[in-house]
Design a protein around this motif. Structure first.
Motif, short mmCIF file in Angstrom:
data_model
loop_
_atom_site.label_atom_id
_atom_site.label_comp_id
_atom_site.label_asym_id
_atom_site.label_seq_id
_atom_site.Cartn_x
_atom_site.Cartn_y
_atom_site.Cartn_z
N SER A 28 35.56 16.44 20.30
CA SER A 28 35.77 15.00 20.24
C SER A 28 35.20 14.46 18.94
O SER A 28 34.11 14.86 18.51
CB SER A 28 35.06 14.32 21.42
N LEU A 29 35.92 13.57 18.32
CA LEU A 29 35.43 12.96 17.09
C LEU A 29 34.23 12.05 17.34
O LEU A 29 33.61 11.58 16.38
CB LEU A 29 36.55 12.19 16.39
N ASP A 30 33.90 11.82 18.58
CA ASP A 30 32.66 11.08 18.87
C ASP A 30 31.44 11.92 18.52
O ASP A 30 30.35 11.38 18.28
CB ASP A 30 32.61 10.72 20.36
N TYR A 31 31.61 13.25 18.50
CA TYR A 31 30.48 14.14 18.29
C TYR A 31 30.68 15.14 17.16
O TYR A 31 29.74 15.87 16.80
CB TYR A 31 30.19 14.92 19.57
N SER A 33 32.59 16.18 13.21
CA SER A 33 33.23 15.80 11.96
C SER A 33 34.37 16.76 11.67
O SER A 33 34.26 17.96 11.97
CB SER A 33 32.22 15.86 10.81
N ASN A 52 34.45 11.30 10.25
CA ASN A 52 33.92 11.29 11.61
C ASN A 52 33.84 9.84 12.06
O ASN A 52 34.41 8.96 11.41
CB ASN A 52 32.58 12.03 11.72
N SER A 53 33.16 9.58 13.15
CA SER A 53 33.12 8.22 13.68
C SER A 53 32.32 7.27 12.82
O SER A 53 32.38 6.06 13.00
CB SER A 53 32.55 8.24 15.11
N ARG A 54 31.59 7.81 11.83
CA ARG A 54 30.70 6.97 11.02
C ARG A 54 31.00 6.99 9.53
O ARG A 54 30.51 6.11 8.81
CB ARG A 54 29.25 7.41 11.22
N ARG A 70 42.89 9.37 10.83
CA ARG A 70 42.90 9.90 12.18
C ARG A 70 43.75 9.01 13.05
O ARG A 70 43.98 7.84 12.73
CB ARG A 70 41.49 9.96 12.75
N ASN A 72 44.21 7.85 17.27
CA ASN A 72 43.60 7.89 18.58
C ASN A 72 44.59 8.41 19.63
O ASN A 72 44.19 8.87 20.70
CB ASN A 72 43.10 6.51 19.00
N ASN A 75 45.28 14.25 19.01
CA ASN A 75 44.13 14.90 18.37
C ASN A 75 44.54 15.43 17.01
O ASN A 75 44.61 16.64 16.81
CB ASN A 75 43.63 16.02 19.27
N VAL A 100 27.73 13.97 13.63
CA VAL A 100 28.38 12.78 13.09
C VAL A 100 27.45 12.03 12.14
O VAL A 100 27.54 10.81 12.03
CB VAL A 100 28.91 11.86 14.19
#
Length: 124
Positions: A28-31, A33, A52-54, A70, A72, A75, A100
């Protein structure tokens, strides 16, 4: 099972464009890169871009020409490559790193997992 699959490589003339895709499973891109690396014949591996998310980062050699993005809905990570030069010729690899924080660090030193790569040839 983590999996990274690249597509979209090919032959393009100088000044042209290509879009690479990296479809990933098992993360998951939440966790994590995701990054793009390349290796040209006879040269060291080079980190091209990461997301990544940040954060989003680019190598100086591609800034202003390449765009990483990216979706949503699926994937997939894309690398839009514009104004291509012969020196962009390389095998391009999608990669994933667990974390991330600023992805410029793993972009510089390498990531945990790599796909098999897709060849991009820029030639007249």
């Amino acid at each position: 099972q983590l999996e990274l699959v690249e597509s979209g490589g090919g032959l393009v003339q100088p000044g042209g464009s290509l879009r690479l895709s990296c479809t990933f499973h098992g993360l998951s891109l939440d966790y994590w890169s995701i990054g793009w690396f390349r290796r040209a014949p006879g040269k060291e591996r080079e980190g091209v871009s990461c997301i990544n998310s940040r954060s989003v980062n680019y190598a100086d050699s591609v800034k202003g020409r390449f765009v990483i993005s990216r979706t949503n809905a699926d994937n997939t990570i894309y690398l839009q490559m514009n104004s291509l030069k012969p020196e962009d010729t390389a095998v391009y690899y999608c990669a994933a790193d667990n974390g991330v924080v600023d992805c410029s660090v793993p972009l510089r030193y390498g990531m945990d997992y790599y796909g098999k790569g897709t060849l991009v040839t820029v030639s007249a």
